[in-house]
Design a protein around this motif. Sequence first.
Motif, PDB file in Angstrom:
ATOM      1  N   ASN A  37      50.130  37.945  40.415  1.00  0.00           N
ATOM      2  CA  ASN A  37      50.121  37.105  39.027  1.00  0.00           C
ATOM      3  C   ASN A  37      49.459  37.856  37.910  1.00  0.00           C
ATOM      4  OD1 ASN A  37      52.007  35.204  40.149  1.00  0.00           O
ATOM      5  ND2 ASN A  37      50.625  34.103  40.792  1.00  0.00           N
ATOM      6  N   LYS A  38      49.088  38.927  37.995  1.00  0.00           N
ATOM      7  CA  LYS A  38      48.062  39.529  37.159  1.00  0.00           C
ATOM      8  C   LYS A  38      48.736  40.850  36.577  1.00  0.00           C
ATOM      9  CE  LYS A  38      43.733  38.052  38.953  1.00  0.00           C
ATOM     10  NZ  LYS A  38      42.530  38.443  39.681  1.00  0.00           N
ATOM     11  N   THR A  39      48.754  41.087  35.295  1.00  0.00           N
ATOM     12  CA  THR A  39      49.333  42.401  34.866  1.00  0.00           C
ATOM     13  C   THR A  39      47.885  43.454  34.592  1.00  0.00           C
ATOM     14  OG1 THR A  39      48.615  41.820  32.296  1.00  0.00           O
ATOM     15  CG2 THR A  39      50.804  41.186  33.329  1.00  0.00           C
ATOM     16  N   SER A  40      46.839  43.177  35.108  1.00  0.00           N
ATOM     17  CA  SER A  40      45.746  43.939  35.027  1.00  0.00           C
ATOM     18  C   SER A  40      44.526  43.605  35.804  1.00  0.00           C
ATOM     19  CB  SER A  40      45.255  44.514  33.629  1.00  0.00           C
ATOM     20  OG  SER A  40      44.792  43.603  32.869  1.00  0.00           O
TER      21      SER A  40
END
Length: 75
Positions: free
Chosen positions: A48-51
């Motif tokens: 659930n992370k974009t970075s």
Amino acid sequence: MYTKEIETMKSFDLSIEEYRLKDGLIELEEMNKFVLVRYDIPRLLTENKTSVCVQFKAHKDRKVPKVFAVRMIKN
């Protein structure tokens, strides 16, 4: 990674989001060339992370090799 100085062993910690994955070590026979290195990252660190924050930290009296790119591939 690119390693150049033969006289200095490269030894470092690799961390993702402050979680230490493992020790990195570049052996002498791998000096003076580009080295592709693969590390498996626990899914919980990227879910659930974009970075994410990737950190290379040298061990005492050692160096981290030059890092030219970091690429994460979802498996």
